[in-house]
Design a protein around this motif. Sequence first.
Motif, mmCIF file in Angstrom:
data_model
loop_
_atom_site.group_PDB
_atom_site.id
_atom_site.type_symbol
_atom_site.label_atom_id
_atom_site.label_comp_id
_atom_site.label_asym_id
_atom_site.label_seq_id
_atom_site.Cartn_x
_atom_site.Cartn_y
_atom_site.Cartn_z
ATOM 1 N N ALA A 19 0.834 -1.203 0.000
ATOM 2 C CA ALA A 19 0.000 0.000 0.000
ATOM 3 C C ALA A 19 0.873 1.258 0.000
ATOM 4 C CB ALA A 19 -0.933 0.002 1.203
ATOM 5 N N ALA A 20 1.956 1.223 0.769
ATOM 6 C CA ALA A 20 2.876 2.370 0.814
ATOM 7 C C ALA A 20 3.540 2.576 -0.540
ATOM 8 C CB ALA A 20 3.930 2.147 1.902
ATOM 9 N N TYR A 21 3.965 1.492 -1.158
ATOM 10 C CA TYR A 21 4.593 1.576 -2.475
ATOM 11 C C TYR A 21 3.602 2.098 -3.513
ATOM 12 C CZ TYR A 21 6.974 0.245 -6.764
ATOM 13 O OH TYR A 21 7.560 0.272 -7.996
ATOM 14 N N SER A 22 2.373 1.628 -3.458
ATOM 15 C CA SER A 22 1.339 2.118 -4.387
ATOM 16 C C SER A 22 1.088 3.611 -4.197
ATOM 17 C CB SER A 22 0.031 1.350 -4.182
ATOM 18 O OG SER A 22 0.187 0.021 -4.555
ATOM 19 N N PHE A 23 1.037 4.050 -2.939
ATOM 20 C CA PHE A 23 0.860 5.475 -2.661
ATOM 21 C C PHE A 23 1.990 6.288 -3.293
ATOM 22 C CE2 PHE A 23 1.950 9.157 -0.040
ATOM 23 C CZ PHE A 23 0.756 9.878 -0.103
ATOM 24 N N PHE A 24 3.204 5.801 -3.126
ATOM 25 C CA PHE A 24 4.360 6.494 -3.697
ATOM 26 C C PHE A 24 4.263 6.546 -5.220
ATOM 27 C CE2 PHE A 24 8.605 6.496 -5.546
ATOM 28 C CZ PHE A 24 9.154 7.618 -4.951
ATOM 29 N N GLU A 25 4.001 5.402 -5.828
ATOM 30 C CA GLU A 25 3.967 5.307 -7.296
ATOM 31 C C GLU A 25 2.816 6.084 -7.913
ATOM 32 O OE1 GLU A 25 5.846 3.776 -9.818
ATOM 33 O OE2 GLU A 25 7.372 3.718 -8.266
ATOM 34 N N ILE A 26 1.662 6.038 -7.288
ATOM 35 C CA ILE A 26 0.463 6.631 -7.890
ATOM 36 C C ILE A 26 0.261 8.073 -7.448
ATOM 37 C CG2 ILE A 26 -2.047 6.466 -8.041
ATOM 38 C CD1 ILE A 26 -1.645 3.379 -7.766
ATOM 39 N N LYS A 27 0.240 8.297 -6.159
ATOM 40 C CA LYS A 27 -0.081 9.638 -5.651
ATOM 41 C C LYS A 27 1.107 10.600 -5.690
ATOM 42 C CE LYS A 27 -4.313 8.766 -4.121
ATOM 43 N NZ LYS A 27 -5.479 9.570 -4.014
ATOM 44 N N MET A 28 2.259 10.158 -5.171
ATOM 45 C CA MET A 28 3.397 11.077 -5.051
ATOM 46 C C MET A 28 3.889 11.560 -6.412
ATOM 47 S SD MET A 28 4.097 11.908 -1.975
ATOM 48 C CE MET A 28 5.730 12.590 -2.126
ATOM 49 N N LYS A 29 4.091 10.644 -7.327
ATOM 50 C CA LYS A 29 4.618 11.029 -8.641
ATOM 51 C C LYS A 29 3.695 11.998 -9.347
ATOM 52 C CE LYS A 29 7.435 6.993 -9.612
ATOM 53 N NZ LYS A 29 7.705 5.881 -10.499
ATOM 54 N N TYR A 30 2.421 11.705 -9.333
ATOM 55 C CA TYR A 30 1.483 12.543 -10.076
ATOM 56 C C TYR A 30 1.143 13.830 -9.331
ATOM 57 C CZ TYR A 30 1.457 8.601 -13.133
ATOM 58 O OH TYR A 30 1.867 7.614 -13.977
ATOM 59 N N HIS A 31 1.211 13.788 -8.002
ATOM 60 C CA HIS A 31 1.042 15.021 -7.222
ATOM 61 C C HIS A 31 2.146 16.015 -7.578
ATOM 62 C CE1 HIS A 31 0.774 17.787 -3.836
ATOM 63 N NE2 HIS A 31 2.048 17.537 -3.579
ATOM 64 N N LYS A 32 3.377 15.538 -7.602
ATOM 65 C CA LYS A 32 4.505 16.416 -7.909
ATOM 66 C C LYS A 32 4.413 16.967 -9.323
ATOM 67 C CE LYS A 32 7.628 14.568 -4.510
ATOM 68 N NZ LYS A 32 7.874 15.838 -3.834
ATOM 69 N N ARG A 33 4.040 16.144 -10.268
ATOM 70 C CA ARG A 33 3.897 16.601 -11.655
ATOM 71 C C ARG A 33 2.796 17.644 -11.755
ATOM 72 N NH1 ARG A 33 6.987 17.893 -15.195
ATOM 73 N NH2 ARG A 33 5.721 18.722 -16.816
ATOM 74 N N SER A 34 1.697 17.417 -11.034
ATOM 75 C CA SER A 34 0.585 18.354 -11.033
ATOM 76 C C SER A 34 1.002 19.703 -10.448
ATOM 77 C CB SER A 34 -0.576 17.766 -10.227
ATOM 78 O OG SER A 34 -1.642 18.661 -10.154
ATOM 79 N N VAL A 35 1.719 19.670 -9.328
ATOM 80 C CA VAL A 35 2.192 20.914 -8.694
ATOM 81 C C VAL A 35 3.131 21.663 -9.640
ATOM 82 C CG1 VAL A 35 3.583 21.839 -6.800
ATOM 83 C CG2 VAL A 35 1.863 20.095 -6.333
ATOM 84 N N GLU A 36 4.015 20.937 -10.297
ATOM 85 C CA GLU A 36 4.931 21.577 -11.249
ATOM 86 C C GLU A 36 4.166 22.219 -12.400
ATOM 87 O OE1 GLU A 36 7.895 18.754 -12.485
ATOM 88 O OE2 GLU A 36 8.579 18.450 -10.439
ATOM 89 N N ASN A 37 3.179 21.526 -12.924
ATOM 90 C CA ASN A 37 2.389 22.091 -14.016
ATOM 91 C C ASN A 37 1.685 23.369 -13.584
ATOM 92 O OD1 ASN A 37 3.072 20.150 -15.880
ATOM 93 N ND2 ASN A 37 1.303 18.872 -15.454
ATOM 94 N N TRP A 38 1.061 23.345 -12.408
ATOM 95 C CA TRP A 38 0.366 24.539 -11.934
ATOM 96 C C TRP A 38 1.353 25.677 -11.658
ATOM 97 C CZ3 TRP A 38 -4.347 25.375 -12.981
ATOM 98 C CH2 TRP A 38 -5.248 24.317 -13.070
ATOM 99 N N GLU A 39 2.525 25.344 -11.162
ATOM 100 C CA GLU A 39 3.537 26.371 -10.888
ATOM 101 C C GLU A 39 3.984 27.061 -12.179
ATOM 102 O OE1 GLU A 39 6.178 28.815 -8.861
ATOM 103 O OE2 GLU A 39 4.625 27.531 -8.036
ATOM 104 N N HIS A 40 4.182 26.282 -13.224
ATOM 105 C CA HIS A 40 4.678 26.850 -14.473
ATOM 106 C C HIS A 40 3.634 27.678 -15.205
ATOM 107 C CE1 HIS A 40 8.341 24.774 -13.862
ATOM 108 N NE2 HIS A 40 7.848 23.586 -14.068
#
Length: 133
Positions: A96-117
């Motif tokens: 579950a922790a690995y899934s959270f990292f792979e699914i939520k963390m990666k896409y959260h960071k990409r989303s934040v970067e997109n909104w920042e730019h």
Amino acid sequence: MKFLTEKSRHAFKIYSILLFFIGLFFHNGQAQSKIDYSIKSNILDPDTLKKGSNEYRIFWHFVKWTHEEVKEIEAQTLKIEFKKIGITTKDEKFDAAYSFFEIKMKYHKRSVENWEHFKNLAPGYKKNKTKQD
């Protein structure tokens, strides 16, 4: 009277687009370190993470990492980083922790970067103006 021929207008459009992407590339490279990944995105709201949970520990351990760093992390390095926060492969909630990292963390960071730019495109966005003395 035409100032530009069809061929020169086409070349101008291509050069303009090319310059735009070059500028975007340089802007992204410089702005990467200033991004606040601890904010809410359309993927994840850090305020909803339960303190002490694996998700909470993972989020705050990797909060300063960029999307690229998280995306390209090797399995062995990820195990080491998880171990630093008390999650091992022997834990029953490791998957579950690995899934959270792979699914939520990666896409959260990409989303934040997109909104920042693209935040300067938002209605009502005002750049910070510095006083010139």
